[in-house]
Motif scaffolding. Structure first.
Motif, PDB file in Angstrom:
ATOM      1  N   ARG A  73       0.827  -1.213   0.000  1.00  0.00           N
ATOM      2  CA  ARG A  73       0.000   0.000   0.000  1.00  0.00           C
ATOM      3  C   ARG A  73       0.858   1.259   0.000  1.00  0.00           C
ATOM      4  O   ARG A  73       0.528   2.262  -0.637  1.00  0.00           O
ATOM      5  CB  ARG A  73      -0.944  -0.004   1.203  1.00  0.00           C
ATOM      6  CG  ARG A  73      -2.057  -1.041   1.112  1.00  0.00           C
ATOM      7  CD  ARG A  73      -3.142  -0.748   2.129  1.00  0.00           C
ATOM      8  NE  ARG A  73      -2.653  -0.895   3.479  1.00  0.00           N
ATOM      9  CZ  ARG A  73      -2.709  -2.026   4.170  1.00  0.00           C
ATOM     10  NH1 ARG A  73      -3.252  -3.102   3.620  1.00  0.00           N
ATOM     11  NH2 ARG A  73      -2.244  -2.090   5.409  1.00  0.00           N
ATOM     12  N   GLY A  74       1.985   1.202   0.707  1.00  0.00           N
ATOM     13  CA  GLY A  74       2.895   2.347   0.713  1.00  0.00           C
ATOM     14  C   GLY A  74       3.461   2.621  -0.651  1.00  0.00           C
ATOM     15  O   GLY A  74       3.579   3.779  -1.082  1.00  0.00           O
ATOM     16  N   TYR A 107      -2.443  -2.497  -7.205  1.00  0.00           N
ATOM     17  CA  TYR A 107      -1.973  -3.385  -6.124  1.00  0.00           C
ATOM     18  C   TYR A 107      -1.106  -4.518  -6.668  1.00  0.00           C
ATOM     19  O   TYR A 107      -0.031  -4.799  -6.141  1.00  0.00           O
ATOM     20  CB  TYR A 107      -3.178  -3.960  -5.374  1.00  0.00           C
ATOM     21  CG  TYR A 107      -2.794  -4.833  -4.204  1.00  0.00           C
ATOM     22  CD1 TYR A 107      -2.633  -4.291  -2.932  1.00  0.00           C
ATOM     23  CD2 TYR A 107      -2.569  -6.207  -4.367  1.00  0.00           C
ATOM     24  CE1 TYR A 107      -2.262  -5.079  -1.853  1.00  0.00           C
ATOM     25  CE2 TYR A 107      -2.193  -7.003  -3.299  1.00  0.00           C
ATOM     26  CZ  TYR A 107      -2.039  -6.430  -2.045  1.00  0.00           C
ATOM     27  OH  TYR A 107      -1.665  -7.210  -0.986  1.00  0.00           O
ATOM     28  N   THR A 108      -1.585  -5.184  -7.739  1.00  0.00           N
ATOM     29  CA  THR A 108      -0.829  -6.335  -8.262  1.00  0.00           C
ATOM     30  C   THR A 108       0.537  -5.922  -8.794  1.00  0.00           C
ATOM     31  O   THR A 108       1.522  -6.650  -8.645  1.00  0.00           O
ATOM     32  CB  THR A 108      -1.632  -7.021  -9.375  1.00  0.00           C
ATOM     33  OG1 THR A 108      -2.005  -6.044 -10.370  1.00  0.00           O
ATOM     34  CG2 THR A 108      -2.880  -7.683  -8.822  1.00  0.00           C
ATOM     35  N   THR A 109       0.621  -4.721  -9.432  1.00  0.00           N
ATOM     36  CA  THR A 109       1.908  -4.251  -9.957  1.00  0.00           C
ATOM     37  C   THR A 109       2.871  -3.938  -8.828  1.00  0.00           C
ATOM     38  O   THR A 109       4.044  -4.332  -8.852  1.00  0.00           O
ATOM     39  CB  THR A 109       1.705  -2.994 -10.828  1.00  0.00           C
ATOM     40  OG1 THR A 109       0.782  -3.294 -11.879  1.00  0.00           O
ATOM     41  CG2 THR A 109       3.030  -2.526 -11.424  1.00  0.00           C
ATOM     42  N   ALA A 110       2.364  -3.213  -7.812  1.00  0.00           N
ATOM     43  CA  ALA A 110       3.215  -2.873  -6.667  1.00  0.00           C
ATOM     44  C   ALA A 110       3.684  -4.134  -5.956  1.00  0.00           C
ATOM     45  O   ALA A 110       4.838  -4.242  -5.550  1.00  0.00           O
ATOM     46  CB  ALA A 110       2.444  -1.967  -5.702  1.00  0.00           C
ATOM     47  N   ARG A 111       2.796  -5.103  -5.827  1.00  0.00           N
ATOM     48  CA  ARG A 111       3.155  -6.359  -5.165  1.00  0.00           C
ATOM     49  C   ARG A 111       4.238  -7.105  -5.938  1.00  0.00           C
ATOM     50  O   ARG A 111       5.189  -7.643  -5.352  1.00  0.00           O
ATOM     51  CB  ARG A 111       1.908  -7.231  -5.024  1.00  0.00           C
ATOM     52  CG  ARG A 111       2.136  -8.550  -4.293  1.00  0.00           C
ATOM     53  CD  ARG A 111       0.808  -9.295  -4.143  1.00  0.00           C
ATOM     54  NE  ARG A 111       0.994 -10.538  -3.397  1.00  0.00           N
ATOM     55  CZ  ARG A 111       1.380 -11.684  -3.952  1.00  0.00           C
ATOM     56  NH1 ARG A 111       1.605 -11.746  -5.263  1.00  0.00           N
ATOM     57  NH2 ARG A 111       1.529 -12.769  -3.197  1.00  0.00           N
ATOM     58  N   ALA A 112       4.093  -7.119  -7.265  1.00  0.00           N
ATOM     59  CA  ALA A 112       5.073  -7.826  -8.089  1.00  0.00           C
ATOM     60  C   ALA A 112       6.458  -7.210  -7.961  1.00  0.00           C
ATOM     61  O   ALA A 112       7.468  -7.910  -7.862  1.00  0.00           O
ATOM     62  CB  ALA A 112       4.620  -7.818  -9.549  1.00  0.00           C
ATOM     63  N   HIS A 113       6.518  -5.870  -7.941  1.00  0.00           N
ATOM     64  CA  HIS A 113       7.803  -5.186  -7.799  1.00  0.00           C
ATOM     65  C   HIS A 113       8.457  -5.531  -6.463  1.00  0.00           C
ATOM     66  O   HIS A 113       9.672  -5.759  -6.394  1.00  0.00           O
ATOM     67  CB  HIS A 113       7.619  -3.677  -7.912  1.00  0.00           C
ATOM     68  CG  HIS A 113       7.527  -3.185  -9.332  1.00  0.00           C
ATOM     69  ND1 HIS A 113       8.565  -3.275 -10.225  1.00  0.00           N
ATOM     70  CD2 HIS A 113       6.501  -2.600 -10.004  1.00  0.00           C
ATOM     71  CE1 HIS A 113       8.196  -2.772 -11.392  1.00  0.00           C
ATOM     72  NE2 HIS A 113       6.944  -2.360 -11.292  1.00  0.00           N
TER      73      HIS A 113
END
Length: 231
Positions: free
Chosen positions: A12-13, A22-28
């Motif tokens: 989330r940050g 969300y999915t893109t940030a999580r993947a990174h």
């Protein structure tokens, strides 16, 4: 190792910082592989006024806890408190530094806001809270009685079937609201004939509820003024 909640908080940050889904940030974040020996890094704190981020002045905080926001941030960062859940931070502040419960919560919430772990008015679990305070030209004992005594309370807070969970005379009250939301009330002595009440109404579902409840408490504290200091 970070817990699932810690990882979601990091996602989330990153979403707030980059605008990613969300999915893109999580993947990174999953692509990043820090070594097991590397200690967790503190979230960066922007070079702005700590007191403004925390929502409480340095002068008041130092008077009540002995430290400014800068000192608290350094102490809690040193303990890596940014990796802890809210309750653990509050307990640490209370037990290690002997800060009373209400002010331990104030330090904890302010620290979480400064570190970007929660927005103003939002709790770590994603729910919201509404805060309202008011100062009255009456002694602390009279203000506390007006809130704690059920008959007097009914004069300015009518038709509310609330439950007082705990109460510490002249200091604080914890209340369960009829809809199962939670209300914490803190009292501060401002002098022989001056005192303050601060209301924190938590477990609200969204910002709309936060706005509505904040307006409600503004009206109720105005009614309390009429009970304490009738015109």
């Amino acid at each position: 190792m970070p817990t699932n909640k810690d990882f979601k908080r990091l996602v989330r940050g990153r979403m707030r910082k980059t605008g990613e889904a969300y999915t893109t940030a999580r993947a990174h974040l999953l692509e990043q592989k820090p070594t097991a020996a590397a200690p967790p890094k503190a979230p960066r704190t922007r070079s702005v006024d700590y007191a403004k981020l925390a929502g409480r002045s340095d002068a008041v905080l130092k008077a009540k806890t002995g430290c400014t926001w800068e000192r608290w941030v350094k102490a809690l960062d040193h303990a890596q408190a940014y990796t802890w859940p809210h309750r653990e931070i509050a307990t640490y502040v209370h037990e290690k530094y002997k800060i009373p419960g209400w002010w331990a919560q104030t330090v904890t919430v302010g620290y979480e806001r400064i570190k970007g772990l929660r927005a103003v008015g939002q709790r770590r679990d994603g729910s919201f809270e509404a805060n309202k305070s008011r100062t009255f030209a009456v002694p602390l004992v009279r203000l506390y009685r007006a809130v704690h005594d059920s008959r007097t309370r009914a004069r300015w807070l009518p038709d509310v079937d609330l439950t007082v969970r705990t109460a510490t005379r002249g200091k604080s009250m914890r209340i369960t609201w009829p809809d199962r939301t939670s209300v914490e009330v803190g009292f501060t002595n401002k002098g022989p004939a001056k005192s303050q009440v601060a209301v924190q109404h938590g477990k609200l579902p969204d910002r709309a509820a936060q706005t509505r409840v904040k307006q409600y408490w503004a009206e109720r504290l105005e009614a309390l003024e009429q009970v304490l200091v009738p015109q």
